[in-house]
Motif scaffolding. Structure first.
Motif, mmCIF file in Angstrom:
data_model
loop_
_atom_site.group_PDB
_atom_site.id
_atom_site.type_symbol
_atom_site.label_atom_id
_atom_site.label_comp_id
_atom_site.label_asym_id
_atom_site.label_seq_id
_atom_site.Cartn_x
_atom_site.Cartn_y
_atom_site.Cartn_z
ATOM 1 N N GLY A 184 0.802 -1.222 0.000
ATOM 2 C CA GLY A 184 0.000 0.000 0.000
ATOM 3 C C GLY A 184 0.827 1.261 0.000
ATOM 4 N N SER A 185 2.165 1.123 0.129
ATOM 5 C CA SER A 185 2.999 2.320 0.048
ATOM 6 C C SER A 185 3.182 2.678 -1.417
ATOM 7 C CB SER A 185 4.344 2.073 0.733
ATOM 8 O OG SER A 185 5.019 1.009 0.075
ATOM 9 N N ALA A 186 3.603 3.926 -1.674
ATOM 10 C CA ALA A 186 3.717 4.374 -3.060
ATOM 11 C C ALA A 186 4.812 5.389 -3.173
ATOM 12 C CB ALA A 186 2.400 4.972 -3.526
ATOM 13 N N LEU A 187 5.363 5.502 -4.406
ATOM 14 C CA LEU A 187 6.362 6.517 -4.742
ATOM 15 C C LEU A 187 5.875 7.279 -5.961
ATOM 16 C CD1 LEU A 187 9.690 4.461 -4.417
ATOM 17 C CD2 LEU A 187 8.843 6.211 -2.847
ATOM 18 N N GLU A 188 6.139 8.583 -5.984
ATOM 19 C CA GLU A 188 5.763 9.402 -7.142
ATOM 20 C C GLU A 188 7.031 9.839 -7.840
ATOM 21 O OE1 GLU A 188 3.151 13.336 -8.453
ATOM 22 O OE2 GLU A 188 3.420 12.872 -6.313
ATOM 23 N N ALA A 189 6.923 9.985 -9.125
ATOM 24 C CA ALA A 189 8.074 10.378 -9.928
ATOM 25 C C ALA A 189 8.637 11.682 -9.424
ATOM 26 C CB ALA A 189 7.647 10.508 -11.405
ATOM 27 N N GLY A 190 10.004 11.705 -9.254
ATOM 28 C CA GLY A 190 10.689 12.905 -8.817
ATOM 29 C C GLY A 190 10.716 13.072 -7.334
ATOM 30 N N GLN A 191 10.122 12.163 -6.558
ATOM 31 C CA GLN A 191 10.080 12.273 -5.103
ATOM 32 C C GLN A 191 10.587 10.963 -4.494
ATOM 33 O OE1 GLN A 191 6.329 13.456 -3.560
ATOM 34 N NE2 GLN A 191 6.116 15.181 -4.991
ATOM 35 N N GLY A 192 11.491 11.079 -3.512
ATOM 36 C CA GLY A 192 12.054 9.879 -2.919
ATOM 37 C C GLY A 192 11.303 9.413 -1.697
ATOM 38 N N ARG A 193 10.465 10.222 -1.129
ATOM 39 C CA ARG A 193 9.731 9.832 0.089
ATOM 40 C C ARG A 193 8.566 8.933 -0.272
ATOM 41 N NH1 ARG A 193 5.252 12.960 1.130
ATOM 42 N NH2 ARG A 193 4.971 14.746 -0.292
ATOM 43 N N SER A 194 8.216 8.121 0.698
ATOM 44 C CA SER A 194 7.155 7.147 0.500
ATOM 45 C C SER A 194 5.786 7.806 0.759
ATOM 46 C CB SER A 194 7.353 5.952 1.438
ATOM 47 O OG SER A 194 6.280 5.049 1.300
ATOM 48 N N LEU A 195 4.795 7.391 -0.015
ATOM 49 C CA LEU A 195 3.425 7.906 0.124
ATOM 50 C C LEU A 195 2.503 6.771 0.510
ATOM 51 C CD1 LEU A 195 3.271 10.085 -3.141
ATOM 52 C CD2 LEU A 195 3.816 10.864 -0.819
ATOM 53 N N THR A 196 1.349 7.153 1.028
ATOM 54 C CA THR A 196 0.327 6.149 1.363
ATOM 55 C C THR A 196 -0.707 6.133 0.248
ATOM 56 O OG1 THR A 196 0.622 6.519 3.727
ATOM 57 C CG2 THR A 196 -1.421 5.423 3.004
ATOM 58 N N THR A 197 -0.965 5.000 -0.303
ATOM 59 C CA THR A 197 -1.921 4.868 -1.406
ATOM 60 C C THR A 197 -3.342 4.949 -0.864
ATOM 61 O OG1 THR A 197 -0.372 3.450 -2.581
ATOM 62 C CG2 THR A 197 -2.690 3.437 -3.315
ATOM 63 N N PRO A 198 -4.192 5.789 -1.418
ATOM 64 C CA PRO A 198 -5.604 5.831 -0.982
ATOM 65 C C PRO A 198 -6.235 4.457 -1.112
ATOM 66 C CG PRO A 198 -5.119 7.711 -2.393
ATOM 67 C CD PRO A 198 -3.924 6.811 -2.451
ATOM 68 N N ALA A 199 -7.107 4.165 -0.174
ATOM 69 C CA ALA A 199 -7.738 2.830 -0.134
ATOM 70 C C ALA A 199 -8.515 2.557 -1.398
ATOM 71 C CB ALA A 199 -8.667 2.745 1.081
ATOM 72 N N ALA A 200 -9.210 3.594 -1.939
ATOM 73 C CA ALA A 200 -10.021 3.385 -3.148
ATOM 74 C C ALA A 200 -9.120 3.004 -4.317
ATOM 75 C CB ALA A 200 -10.822 4.653 -3.459
ATOM 76 N N VAL A 201 -7.930 3.667 -4.414
ATOM 77 C CA VAL A 201 -7.012 3.354 -5.509
ATOM 78 C C VAL A 201 -6.448 1.950 -5.313
ATOM 79 C CG1 VAL A 201 -4.847 4.018 -6.627
ATOM 80 C CG2 VAL A 201 -6.457 5.779 -5.850
ATOM 81 N N MET A 202 -6.148 1.620 -4.079
ATOM 82 C CA MET A 202 -5.598 0.292 -3.791
ATOM 83 C C MET A 202 -6.600 -0.780 -4.152
ATOM 84 S SD MET A 202 -2.682 -0.750 -2.800
ATOM 85 C CE MET A 202 -2.002 -2.396 -2.560
ATOM 86 N N ASP A 203 -7.844 -0.543 -3.800
ATOM 87 C CA ASP A 203 -8.904 -1.508 -4.138
ATOM 88 C C ASP A 203 -9.046 -1.661 -5.639
ATOM 89 O OD1 ASP A 203 -9.410 -1.853 -1.461
ATOM 90 O OD2 ASP A 203 -11.097 -0.436 -1.400
ATOM 91 N N ALA A 204 -8.892 -0.514 -6.384
ATOM 92 C CA ALA A 204 -9.050 -0.560 -7.842
ATOM 93 C C ALA A 204 -7.975 -1.418 -8.492
ATOM 94 C CB ALA A 204 -9.028 0.865 -8.406
ATOM 95 N N VAL A 205 -6.676 -1.254 -8.079
ATOM 96 C CA VAL A 205 -5.617 -2.018 -8.729
ATOM 97 C C VAL A 205 -5.631 -3.468 -8.281
ATOM 98 C CG1 VAL A 205 -4.173 0.009 -9.112
ATOM 99 C CG2 VAL A 205 -3.950 -1.266 -6.964
ATOM 100 N N LEU A 206 -6.035 -3.732 -7.038
ATOM 101 C CA LEU A 206 -6.153 -5.118 -6.588
ATOM 102 C C LEU A 206 -7.243 -5.845 -7.371
ATOM 103 C CD1 LEU A 206 -5.772 -4.746 -2.698
ATOM 104 C CD2 LEU A 206 -4.136 -5.818 -4.281
ATOM 105 N N ALA A 207 -8.312 -5.109 -7.684
ATOM 106 C CA ALA A 207 -9.401 -5.731 -8.433
ATOM 107 C C ALA A 207 -9.055 -5.904 -9.900
ATOM 108 C CB ALA A 207 -10.674 -4.899 -8.289
ATOM 109 N N ASP A 208 -8.284 -4.987 -10.444
ATOM 110 C CA ASP A 208 -7.963 -5.047 -11.876
ATOM 111 C C ASP A 208 -6.553 -4.500 -12.047
ATOM 112 O OD1 ASP A 208 -7.818 -5.104 -14.601
ATOM 113 O OD2 ASP A 208 -9.446 -3.636 -14.938
#
Length: 754
Positions: free
Chosen positions: A110-134
């Motif tokens: 559920g952690s995430a990285l964005e281009a150009g940023q080295g710090r870790s982000l928290t993935t929104p639950a809705a987005v996480m559910d979307a990629v887990l489903a598809d």
């Protein structure tokens, strides 16, 4: 609202055709607007379809790039080892190279990285559910309140260790690019769905045309809609010149139409206007010669109207002549005489209206018939018309002709006219003698009645006085309107108590006690004060109110006698009955039924002249009344034209000597001799004698000596209301009785009292 027909026609035709033009223009406008809406709607639908295709193309490009990135060996190794710096650098290089708005790597945890940023982000639950489903999710994604088109691709090393997410920003520039693809100047916007997935589109602004197309959400995230708006004003712009031209044509056509309608209406209504003016002239009595130069229906109507106007004028003259003529004698009538009176100039010295009547014309008509009588009146009227001293004449009654003469000559001129025209008249070869009387009034002197009516009243006054020529006597005429008002008040007085019965005792000189009373009418008028009975009873006889008045008296007297009887005073009640009612069989039927079992306790007082008008019926009714037990008394004997024959015929039990003989009674006077002889005459006919007007003890002494049976007057008691009469009877009348008895002479000296 509109008084002229031409105005109405102009507005009717102009308004009707104007409405048609306005309706056509309105239909054109609606049709153009509908066409514009249809065309713009088609353009908007086409643009939405283009954008939908662009969406799909952009989505495919993003998916290819994401898939390419996820397959890169070095990138997969960095992801598998969680080398954040390498992953962020790789994402940044690819984002810059591909021109992406945002690029992310989402780890399985559920952690995430964005281009150009080295710090870790928290993935929104809705987005996480979307990629887990598809793994290959795609669609509309909101990041930090900004809408993006996003796709995802799984990173396999060799198992799935994360997902690459690429997003293209849907900002104003992107939408402007879409707007530029459309051939019309539209505006585009994206409306995202809310948390529940509902898309709430804003209301369509006035004057706008709208089209929309749905956008899929990222995975299971809420979707949105692409909204395209286009102003109707811009859609109508190509048609504006045509609409302006139509408006000018409609306005110009309406103006021309109204002007033409006005001219046509004026042409049509001109003859009608002349007919209207002619009608007004006929109404005001002005002769009409209508000439309308039209040969159509209106022209023929005008000609017919002109003929009708002439016929009406002839008929009006004939009717006017008939209205001023008596149809029986063809003499001028009362209206003609009134017309002549109205035309008298007050500065001419004054005129008299004279009513000349033929005496005993009813007897003459009985002898010669109605037709001959009409001929007689016509000949007599012609004589008056031809007399040099007379003026305008007019028949004002069946036996009276009115004539106008100057006031300056006085009554002598009237006497001369009567002398000149009173010689016999030949009717159907027979000479008929006529006797004339005349009543005169000076026109405008009194104004009590119309001049003709004043002359007619003067004629009746003269006939009653046996005067051949009589001038109107206003004092003798009195106040008939006041009489009518008095009778109206009398009817009210019978119900409100202002009219009541007073009772005067009748003292029996032989028994020395009161054995009967006489009911007398009294009226305390609220305005006039005390009204004399002789006055309003006489008026009641003249106006026909005597019957209801007499019925009220009998009913009231009956009720009051019953009250007296209940108190122990069973007295006989005397009631005055008008001579006019002695021939009224219906009234006597009512009186007998009203008194019913008490008839023997009542006495009807009538005058000896009551039987003069119709002796046969009056005497028969008197006999009928007497037969049921009601006594008859001859009242006021000696005050009128006393007749021994009527005294003999009337079956009366009592004779009342009028008080005019008693008030000045002295011994050895002529009144004493008349009273004594009357008493003896009445006794010889089997009647008792009551003497009215006894006001002193001396008079009572004389009457007792003469043999009178009953005395009535102020010396006995004044008339009193029922309550006073009851007190008088309860007291036993002892003081008055003693004084009366004390005044009575003995039987030994009665003869000397005469």
């Amino acid at each position: 609202m509109f008084r002229h027909l031409k105005t109405k026609l102009t507005l009717a035709y102009g308004g009707l055709l104007g409405l048609i033009l306005l309706a056509v223009a309105g239909l054109v406008l609606v049709s153009v607007a509908h066409s514009a809406r249809t065309n713009v709607g088609a353009e908007l639908e086409a643009t939405a379809s283009v954008y939908e295709r662009l969406w799909q193309v952009n989505e495919a490009q993003l998916a290819d790039n994401a898939d390419l990135m996820s397959r890169d060996f070095g990138f997969r190794e960095a992801v598998a080892t969680h080398d954040s710096e390498t992953v962020a650098s790789a994402l940044e290089n690819l984002r810059n190279r591909l021109g992406l708005a945002r690029a992310f790597l989402v780890f399985e945890d559920g952690s995430a990285l964005e281009a150009g940023q080295g710090r870790s982000l928290t993935t929104p639950a809705a987005v996480m559910d979307a990629v887990l489903a598809d793994d290959h999710a795609s669609g509309l994604l909101a990041i930090s309140g900004v809408q993006y088109q996003a796709v995802s691709a799984p990173v396999m090393a060799p198992r799935r260790v994360g997902w690459v997410i690429f997003a293209s920003r849907l900002d104003t520039n992107e939408l402007h690019e879409l707007e530029s693809l459309s051939p019309i100047d539209l505006s585009a916007s994206i409306v995202p769905a809310d948390a529940e997935g509902d898309v709430n589109l804003p209301p369509v602004p006035n004057g706008m045309i709208r089209a929309s197309t749905p956008l899929d959400g990222f995975g299971a995230l809420p979707a949105g809609q692409l909204v395209l708006n286009y102003p109707l004003k811009a859609a109508m712009a190509p048609f504006r010149p045509m609409l302006v031209a139509i408006a000018f044509l409609a306005f110009g056509g309406l103006c021309v139409l109204v002007i033409c309608s006005w001219f046509i209406s004026r042409t049509l209504t001109l003859p009608i206007t002349r007919l209207d003016e002619a009608t007004r002239q006929i109404a005001s009595g002005v002769p009409v010669d209508l000439n309308v130069g039209s040969v159509d229906e209106i022209g023929r109507l005008a000609q017919s109207f002109s003929v009708m106007a002439r016929e009406i004028e002839l008929r009006e003259q004939s009717i006017l002549k008939m209205s001023l003529t008596d149809t029986e004698t063809l003499l001028p009538n009362r209206r003609a005489l009134y017309q002549a009176i109205d035309q008298i100039d007050p500065h001419d010295g004054g005129m008299m209206c004279v009513a000349i009547g033929i005496d005993r014309l009813s007897q003459i008509m009985t002898a010669i018939g109605q037709s001959a009588t009409n001929e007689l009146m016509a000949t007599f009227g012609a004589r008056l018309q031809q007399h040099e001293l007379g003026g305008t004449t007019g028949i004002v009654a069946s036996d009276v002709i009115g004539i106008l003469v100057p006031v300056s000559n006085g009554l002598s001129i009237v006497q001369q006219i009567l002398d000149d025209v009173s010689h016999p008249i030949s009717v159907s070869g027979e000479l008929i003698d006529i006797e004339l009387s005349a009543g005169c009034c000076e026109i405008g002197k009194y104004g009590v009645l119309s001049p003709v009516d004043e002359a007619m009243v003067a004629l009746q006054q003269g006939r009653s006085r046996r005067e051949r020529v009589q001038l109107f006597d206003v004092d003798l005429y009195g106040d008939p309107s006041g009489t009518l008002s008095l009778m109206s008040d009398m009817v009210t007085g019978l119900s409100d108590g202002s009219i009541f019965l007073a009772y005067q005792p009748k003292f029996d000189l032989r028994r020395g006690e009161v054995r009967s009373v006489e009911a007398l009418l009294r009226w305390d008028h609220p305005v006039r004060g005390k009204v004399a009975p002789d006055r309003f009873v006489e008026f009641a006889e003249e106006t026909g109110h005597i019957r209801p008045l007499s019925q009220w008296v009998i009913s009231r007297a009956k009720a009051d006698r019953e009250i007296m009887a209940a108190a122990g005073h069973d007295l006989k009640m005397s009631v005055n009955v008008s001579g006019r009612l002695l021939t009224d069989t219906a009234f006597l039927d009512w009186a007998i039924a009203e008194l019913d079992g008490a008839c023997d306790r009542f006495c009807f007082e009538v005058t000896e002249t009551a039987v003069i008008d119709d002796p046969k019926i009056a005497l028969a009714n008197i006999e009928r009344v007497r037969a049921v037990g009601i006594e008859i008394s001859i009242d006021d004997y000696g005050s009128g034209l006393s007749s021994l024959s009527y005294l003999k015929q009337i079956p009366a039990q009592e004779l009342k000597i009028d008080k005019s003989f008693v008030l000045s009674l002295k011994s050895h006077s002529s009144d004493a001799l008349l009273i004594k002889s009357t008493i003896d005459l009445a006794h010889s006919l089997g009647m008792t004698v009551t003497v009215e007007g006894v006001e002193t003890a001396d008079v009572l002494h004389l009457l007792q000596a003469m043999g009178a049976d009953v005395a009535q007057g102020y010396h006995i008691a004044r008339p009193m209301a029922l309550a006073g009469m009851m007190d008088f009877l309860m007291a036993g009348a002892q003081p008055d009785k003693q004084s009366v008895l004390g005044a009575l002479p003995s039987s030994a000296n009665r003869k000397s009292a005469l």
